[in-house]
Write a protein that holds these residues in place. Structure first.
Motif: not given
Length: 66
Positions: A20-33
Motif C-alpha cells: 500500500q505504501l509503494i502503490s500510494g507513494v507512486t500514485r501520489l508522485l504521478e498525480e502531483v508531479l
C-alpha cells in the motif's frame, strides 16, 4: 526518475501494508508531479527499534513505557 526511501521501524508491518505504501507513494508522485510510475523507485528500509532513537532514547525503551 523519482527515488523515494521510506524508513520505518521493524515492528510488524505486513507485506500488504508495504505494498500500500509503494502503490500510494507512486500514485501520489504521478498525480502531483506527473512522474511516470514506470520510472518511480520506492525503497522501504526497516530498522530495529534498538537502532532508532528519538529525543536521545531508543525507540525500544520508549515503547516499553507505553
Amino acid at each position: 526518475m523519482p527515488f523515494v526511501n521510506i524508513h520505518i521501524t521493524r515492528d510488524g508491518v505486513s507485506k500488504e501494508q508495504k505494498q500500500q505504501l509503494i502503490s500510494g507513494v507512486t500514485r501520489l508522485l504521478e498525480e502531483v508531479l506527473q512522474k511516470s510510475p514506470a520510472l518511480t523507485h520506492i525503497i522501504i528500509t526497516e530498522t530495529d527499534t534498538d537502532n532508532w532513537g528519538v529525543g536521545g532514547e531508543q525507540v525500544t525503551e520508549m515503547r516499553k513505557r507505553k
